[in-house]
Each structure stands twice: as C-alpha cells, then as structure tokens.
Design an enzyme around this catalytic site. Structure first.
Site, PDB file in Angstrom:
ATOM      1  N   ASN A  87       0.819  -1.026   0.047  1.00 23.99           N
ATOM      2  CA  ASN A  87       0.123  -0.034   0.037  1.00 23.99           C
ATOM      3  C   ASN A  87       0.634   1.209  -0.134  1.00 23.99           C
ATOM      4  O   ASN A  87       0.352   2.349  -0.459  1.00 23.99           O
ATOM      5  CB  ASN A  87      -0.859  -0.082   1.178  1.00 23.99           C
ATOM      6  CG  ASN A  87      -1.534   1.274   1.473  1.00 23.99           C
ATOM      7  OD1 ASN A  87      -2.505   1.660   0.827  1.00 23.99           O
ATOM      8  ND2 ASN A  87      -1.155   2.095   2.647  1.00 23.99           N
ATOM      9  N   TYR A 155       3.590   9.878 -10.837  1.00 22.44           N
ATOM     10  CA  TYR A 155       2.678   8.885 -10.194  1.00 22.44           C
ATOM     11  C   TYR A 155       1.700   7.713 -11.048  1.00 22.44           C
ATOM     12  O   TYR A 155       1.696   6.717 -10.871  1.00 22.44           O
ATOM     13  CB  TYR A 155       1.687   9.987  -9.128  1.00 22.44           C
ATOM     14  CG  TYR A 155       0.653   9.135  -8.420  1.00 22.44           C
ATOM     15  CD1 TYR A 155       1.109   8.706  -7.222  1.00 22.44           C
ATOM     16  CD2 TYR A 155      -0.762   8.953  -8.906  1.00 22.44           C
ATOM     17  CE1 TYR A 155       0.118   7.938  -6.294  1.00 22.44           C
ATOM     18  CE2 TYR A 155      -1.629   8.386  -8.054  1.00 22.44           C
ATOM     19  CZ  TYR A 155      -1.372   7.949  -6.784  1.00 22.44           C
ATOM     20  OH  TYR A 155      -2.390   7.397  -5.940  1.00 22.44           O
TER      21      TYR A 155
HETATM   22  N1  NAP Z   1      -6.453   8.414  -1.041  1.00 20.71           N
HETATM   23  C1  NAP Z   1      -6.851   8.003  -2.413  1.00 20.71           C
HETATM   24  O1  NAP Z   1      -7.929   8.421  -2.928  1.00 20.71           O
HETATM   25  C2  NAP Z   1      -5.906   7.089  -3.186  1.00 20.71           C
HETATM   26  C3  NAP Z   1      -6.475   6.702  -4.584  1.00 20.71           C
HETATM   27  C4  NAP Z   1      -5.452   5.750  -5.238  1.00 20.71           C
HETATM   28  C5  NAP Z   1      -4.463   5.353  -4.740  1.00 20.71           C
HETATM   29  N2  NAP Z   1      -4.172   5.637  -3.479  1.00 20.71           N
HETATM   30  C6  NAP Z   1      -2.720   4.804  -3.358  1.00 20.71           C
HETATM   31  O2  NAP Z   1      -3.365   4.394  -1.803  1.00 20.71           O
HETATM   32  C7  NAP Z   1      -1.962   4.295  -1.010  1.00 20.71           C
HETATM   33  C8  NAP Z   1      -2.045   5.057   0.369  1.00 20.71           C
HETATM   34  O3  NAP Z   1      -2.341   6.531   0.186  1.00 20.71           O
HETATM   35  P1  NAP Z   1      -3.085   7.289   1.238  1.00 20.71           P
HETATM   36  O4  NAP Z   1      -4.141   8.072   0.423  1.00 20.71           O
HETATM   37  O5  NAP Z   1      -3.603   6.613   2.418  1.00 20.71           O
HETATM   38  O6  NAP Z   1      -1.942   8.264   1.347  1.00 20.71           O
HETATM   39  P2  NAP Z   1      -1.340   8.903   2.590  1.00 20.71           P
HETATM   40  O7  NAP Z   1      -2.516   9.120   3.774  1.00 20.71           O
HETATM   41  O8  NAP Z   1      -0.281  10.035   2.292  1.00 20.71           O
HETATM   42  O9  NAP Z   1      -0.616   7.731   3.502  1.00 20.71           O
HETATM   43  C9  NAP Z   1       0.586   7.270   2.874  1.00 20.71           C
HETATM   44  C10 NAP Z   1       1.367   6.079   3.650  1.00 20.71           C
HETATM   45  O10 NAP Z   1       2.594   5.892   3.022  1.00 20.71           O
HETATM   46  C11 NAP Z   1       3.480   5.578   3.753  1.00 20.71           C
HETATM   47  N3  NAP Z   1       4.921   5.886   3.093  1.00 20.71           N
HETATM   48  C12 NAP Z   1       5.283   6.917   2.346  1.00 20.71           C
HETATM   49  N4  NAP Z   1       6.665   6.463   1.944  1.00 20.71           N
HETATM   50  C13 NAP Z   1       6.839   5.375   2.324  1.00 20.71           C
HETATM   51  C14 NAP Z   1       8.300   4.498   2.440  1.00 20.71           C
HETATM   52  N5  NAP Z   1       9.278   5.008   1.558  1.00 20.71           N
HETATM   53  N6  NAP Z   1       8.130   3.470   3.133  1.00 20.71           N
HETATM   54  C15 NAP Z   1       7.040   2.998   3.990  1.00 20.71           C
HETATM   55  N7  NAP Z   1       5.988   3.836   3.915  1.00 20.71           N
HETATM   56  C16 NAP Z   1       5.913   5.147   3.216  1.00 20.71           C
HETATM   57  C17 NAP Z   1       3.267   6.650   4.706  1.00 20.71           C
HETATM   58  O11 NAP Z   1       3.953   6.621   5.901  1.00 20.71           O
HETATM   59  P3  NAP Z   1       5.320   7.219   6.815  1.00 20.71           P
HETATM   60  O12 NAP Z   1       5.476   8.648   6.034  1.00 20.71           O
HETATM   61  O13 NAP Z   1       5.183   7.155   7.993  1.00 20.71           O
HETATM   62  O14 NAP Z   1       6.496   6.322   5.819  1.00 20.71           O
HETATM   63  C18 NAP Z   1       1.609   6.648   4.895  1.00 20.71           C
HETATM   64  O15 NAP Z   1       1.340   5.660   6.086  1.00 20.71           O
HETATM   65  C19 NAP Z   1      -1.012   5.153  -2.058  1.00 20.71           C
HETATM   66  O16 NAP Z   1      -0.371   3.795  -2.673  1.00 20.71           O
HETATM   67  C20 NAP Z   1      -1.860   5.615  -3.067  1.00 20.71           C
HETATM   68  O17 NAP Z   1      -1.119   5.769  -4.258  1.00 20.71           O
HETATM   69  C21 NAP Z   1      -4.843   6.430  -2.739  1.00 20.71           C
END
Ligand code: NAP
Length: 250
Positions: A87, A155
C-alpha cells in the site's frame, strides 16, 4: 473464512488507507504488521490494536535491507504470512512534466514501484517456503493506473506499472498457491487527497473541487479481498467516489 491466526503485512500503515485497512483486518481477526517510517504514529496504532495481534516495524519500502527486516520480524513474531497489502505510496508535486526534478521522479519510483517489487519478492520467498504454502498479495493501484491526472507523470507511470506487477504476481504465483490482485481507488479521504477539497487541475485547464469518500469503504473492500480462500481471487477492484470525474471523460 475464519481469520484467526492469519497474518498480514500492511505497508504505508501509519496513516490513511494503510492504517484503516490494517485496523479493519485486526477487527476481522487477523494479526497485522504495520510498516511505515513514522515511529510515533505506528506506536499509537499498535497500542490501540493490542500487542498480541499487532506489530510495528519501522520500514522504508524503497530500501532492500529495510524490507528484508520487515519480513523477518513478521515471521519471528507471527510464524508465517498470509497477506501482503502493498500500500505504501506517494505522489510528486503537480508541475509540468519537463520541470519535474529527476530526484523527485526517482523518489516516487522507489516507493511506488521498487518498494512494491521488493516486498513482493520477500512475500514470495515466505509464501513458497511455509506450510501450508501460499498467500495473497493485494497491490494498491489507483484510478491513475487507468487514466492520468494533469501533471502526474511519476505517479501515473508508476501506478500503470503496478498493474503489470499485479498481473505477473497473479501468473507466476499460480504454481505456488499465491493469489495476486489489485485495488484501484479513487478519491478516498486521506491526507493525500486533502488538496481536492480546495480544487485540483483538470484536463481542460480549470481547477475543480472533487468529491471524496470515506476511507473505511476501502478498508472494508481490502478485508473482503483478503478473506477469500486462495482458490478464489478478485483480480481487480475499483472503489471510487461515485461522482468523481473518471467515467465519461471527465
Ligand atoms: N487516497 C486516495 O484516494 C488514493 C487513490 C488511489 C490510490 N491511492 C494509493 O493508496 C496508497 C495510500 O495512500 P493514502 O491516501 O493512504 O496516502 P497517505 O495518507 O499519504 O499515506 C501514505 C502512507 O504511505 C507511507 N509511506 C510513504 N512512503 C513510504 C516509504 N518509503 N516506506 C514506507 N511507507 C511509506 C506513509 O507513512 P510514513 O510517512 O510514516 O512512512 C503513509 O502511511 C498509496 O499507494 C496511494 O497511491 C490512494
């Protein structure tokens, strides 16, 4: 299927979708390793979930040694692995393609693609060696795995690549009882999509506030995909805010 004693690793589990999915898995009876870089957030989550069922492992998914340690710590505490939720992910600033610094491109590729690959390799190794063998990998793709937003080359390119990774996992995994699948999310309310409440660039040059949905819907979908027996698989699932611009060219 009863999830008692089933074990999951969730990357990017300190916030947003990863945190919600990890907590939903705990509620469904799973043991969960929460992996991310922010120790303070992970510690709070484990305190809430309970140390019997939850483990926090500080992890940077872009670093091979860090990923190795994540899987070793999980095996040491829980004895096996049944699910990897790949994720962890990030975006880059919305700038014209030719202005994106190479370092930023590399950072996004390291997390969104290389990180998923490294975790997938470690999961395969555990899945193949354990008894009973096998397990499931759910990759977090995106609507951007299908259609880009303006100024999102790093992205969108990495999320399109995730689709290829998912298909390879599903194919190469068959011989080893490994199921590979992908959830493509559109506009879940997390820190990543906060900017949508103020307006985000649209293909016609305008900026528009976009609808979002509660992140719990994503967590529930992940639990459903995770709960299937290994001989059944939701290969791709799209979970999106119903009225977001995607279907219908806008
Ligand atoms: N929200 C949406 O609508 C949406 C839509 C499509 C796809 N997604 C995908 O869903 C996933 C999570 O997104 P989100 O919306 O929950 O974003 P978020 O709230 O920004 O959370 C991102 C998470 O990824 C972790 N992270 C970032 N870089 C990292 C690394 N190098 N190693 C380990 N952990 C890392 C962050 O934790 P730390 O900073 O503590 O490491 C955080 O827990 C992503 O892959 C995103 O592309 C989200």
């Amino acid at each position: 299927m009863a999830a008692q004693n089933k074990v999951a690793i969730v990357t990017g589990a300190s916030a947003g979708i990863g945190k919600a999915a990890g907590m939903a898995l705990i509620k469904a009876g799973w043991c969960v390793t929460f992996a991310a870089r922010r120790a303070d957030l992970l510690d709070k989550i484990v305190a809430e979930a309970g140390k019997d069922k939850a483990l926090a492992v500080l992890t940077d998914v872009g670093k091979p040694e860090s990923v190795k340690s994540l899987f070793a710590r999980t095996k040491e505490k829980f004895g096996r692995l049944d699910l990897l939720f790949n994720n962890a992910g990030m975006g880059a600033p919305a700038v014209p393609l030719d202005e994106l610094p190479y370092e930023k491109w590399q950072e996004v590729v390291d997390v969104n693609l290389n990180g998923m690959f490294l975790c997938t390799q470690e999961a395969f190794r555990l899945f193949k060696a354990q008894s009973p063998k096998g397990g499931r990998i759910i990759n977090n793709g995106s609507i951007s795995a299908h259609a880009p937003r303006p100024f999102s080359v790093a992205y969108s390119a990495t999320k399109h690549a995730v689709t290829g990774l998912t298909k390879c996992i599903a194919l190469d995994g068959r011989a080893h009882d490994i199921a590979g699948c992908q959830i493509d999310i559109g506009n879940a309310a997390t820190e990543m999509t906060e900017r949508m409440t103020k307006g985000v660039p649209q293909p016609n040059g305008t900026s528009m506030v976009e609808p979002r949905m509660n992140v719990q819907h994503v967590a529930d979908a992940v639990v459903h995909m995770a709960s299937l027996p290994l001989d059944a698989n939701v290969l791709f699932m799209t979970v999106m805010a119903t009225k977001m611009p995607f279907v219908g060219r806008g």
